[in-house]
Design an enzyme around this catalytic site. Sequence first.
Site, PDB file in Angstrom:
ATOM      1  CG  ASN A  39      -1.707   1.220   1.427  1.00 33.62           C
ATOM      2  OD1 ASN A  39      -1.816   2.033   0.515  1.00 33.62           O
ATOM      3  ND2 ASN A  39      -2.283   1.388   2.616  1.00 33.62           N
ATOM      4  CD1 TRP A  40       3.378   0.833  -2.818  1.00 31.52           C
ATOM      5  CD2 TRP A  40       3.521   1.961  -4.738  1.00 31.52           C
ATOM      6  NE1 TRP A  40       4.031   0.038  -3.723  1.00 31.52           N
ATOM      7  CE2 TRP A  40       4.133   0.710  -4.908  1.00 31.52           C
ATOM      8  CE3 TRP A  40       3.486   2.848  -5.822  1.00 31.52           C
ATOM      9  CZ2 TRP A  40       4.703   0.312  -6.114  1.00 31.52           C
ATOM     10  CZ3 TRP A  40       4.051   2.463  -7.030  1.00 31.52           C
ATOM     11  CH2 TRP A  40       4.653   1.203  -7.168  1.00 31.52           C
ATOM     12  CE  LYS A  41      -0.163   3.340   4.663  1.00 34.29           C
ATOM     13  NZ  LYS A  41      -0.048   3.459   6.117  1.00 34.29           N
ATOM     14  CG  HIS A  83      -5.731   2.087   5.099  1.00 34.43           C
ATOM     15  ND1 HIS A  83      -5.311   3.039   6.006  1.00 34.43           N
ATOM     16  CD2 HIS A  83      -4.728   1.182   5.017  1.00 34.43           C
ATOM     17  CE1 HIS A  83      -4.100   2.709   6.436  1.00 34.43           C
ATOM     18  NE2 HIS A  83      -3.732   1.583   5.855  1.00 34.43           N
ATOM     19  CD  GLU A 127      -2.891   5.641   6.608  1.00 37.71           C
ATOM     20  OE1 GLU A 127      -2.869   5.677   5.370  1.00 37.71           O
ATOM     21  OE2 GLU A 127      -1.998   5.105   7.300  1.00 37.71           O
ATOM     22  CD  GLU A 170      -3.475  -2.405   7.355  1.00 35.46           C
ATOM     23  OE1 GLU A 170      -2.353  -2.634   6.896  1.00 35.46           O
ATOM     24  OE2 GLU A 170      -4.118  -1.376   7.103  1.00 35.46           O
ATOM     25  N   GLY A 226       2.485   2.354  10.735  1.00 35.36           N
ATOM     26  CA  GLY A 226       3.458   3.429  10.581  1.00 35.36           C
ATOM     27  C   GLY A 226       4.166   3.818  11.861  1.00 35.36           C
ATOM     28  CB  SER A 246       5.096  -1.651  11.945  1.00 37.71           C
ATOM     29  OG  SER A 246       4.745  -0.296  12.145  1.00 37.71           O
TER      30      SER A 246
END
Length: 252
Positions: free
Chosen positions: A9-11, A95, A97, A167, A173, A213
């Site tokens: 997941n490159w965000k 997600h 976020e 997650e 992160g 992570s």
Amino acid sequence: MRTPIVAGNWKLNKTISEAVELVTALRDLVANVTDVEIVVAPTFTALPAVARALQGSNIRLSAQNIFWEDSGAFTGEISPVMLKDVGCDYVIIGHSERRQYFGETNESVNRKVKAALTHGLKPIICVGERLEDREAGKTESVVENHVINGIDGLSAEQLLSTVIAYEPVWAIGTGLTATPNEAQEVHAFIRSLLLRNYSADVTEQVRIQYGGSVKPDNAVELLTQADIDGALVGGASLEAESFAQIVKAGSG
Ligand code: PGA
């Protein structure tokens, strides 16, 4: 047997040329991996170029979000039809976020999941508790709420095309990870939730990824847990070598 799935997941990272550079390096590094499904999720703008760079490879393309309508007056959104058109097989939905910063709810997650499946895209549904939930002993109730509502109304066949990514928000992160045992416990719990509405045979086939992570040095112990079927990787997927190492941790 479940084929592990390791997704990057490159965000909000990488220009088009950086994205192509990354997947070009990655392609070679993982060319011999046949027993792990490998997925990358670039930003929308990089999808066409990455799709071209991945042609003929063993790496699949994912988007990071989707809208549920096919077309219309929905400024700024991207539809399932468009994601199929650009070559996506997968889409990450819900997600943390997006839940935290962009108002994603279980209801919108479920609508997106159904829209994705209708168009032949495989959803990766993210679920997971925040630190305060865990500390208050609410991990299971939060995860249950995300899972049950996220997959509400799916047929067994649709569930089999769906990936669940556990997650824990406090691990994303932060460099903190759930211990393999902590993660395994929640994964087994998620599988037990699926059993409420689906047969044991179906439940056994659903893939549940761990995310938060995941790095080359912790990937093996996480990915060898009985109910952990791969990883959703953020930071460590931005570099070809570290992502390739995590992919290989899921192999064999
Ligand atoms: P991280 O992100 O690997 O950087 O913790 C994982 C994710 O958010 O999917």
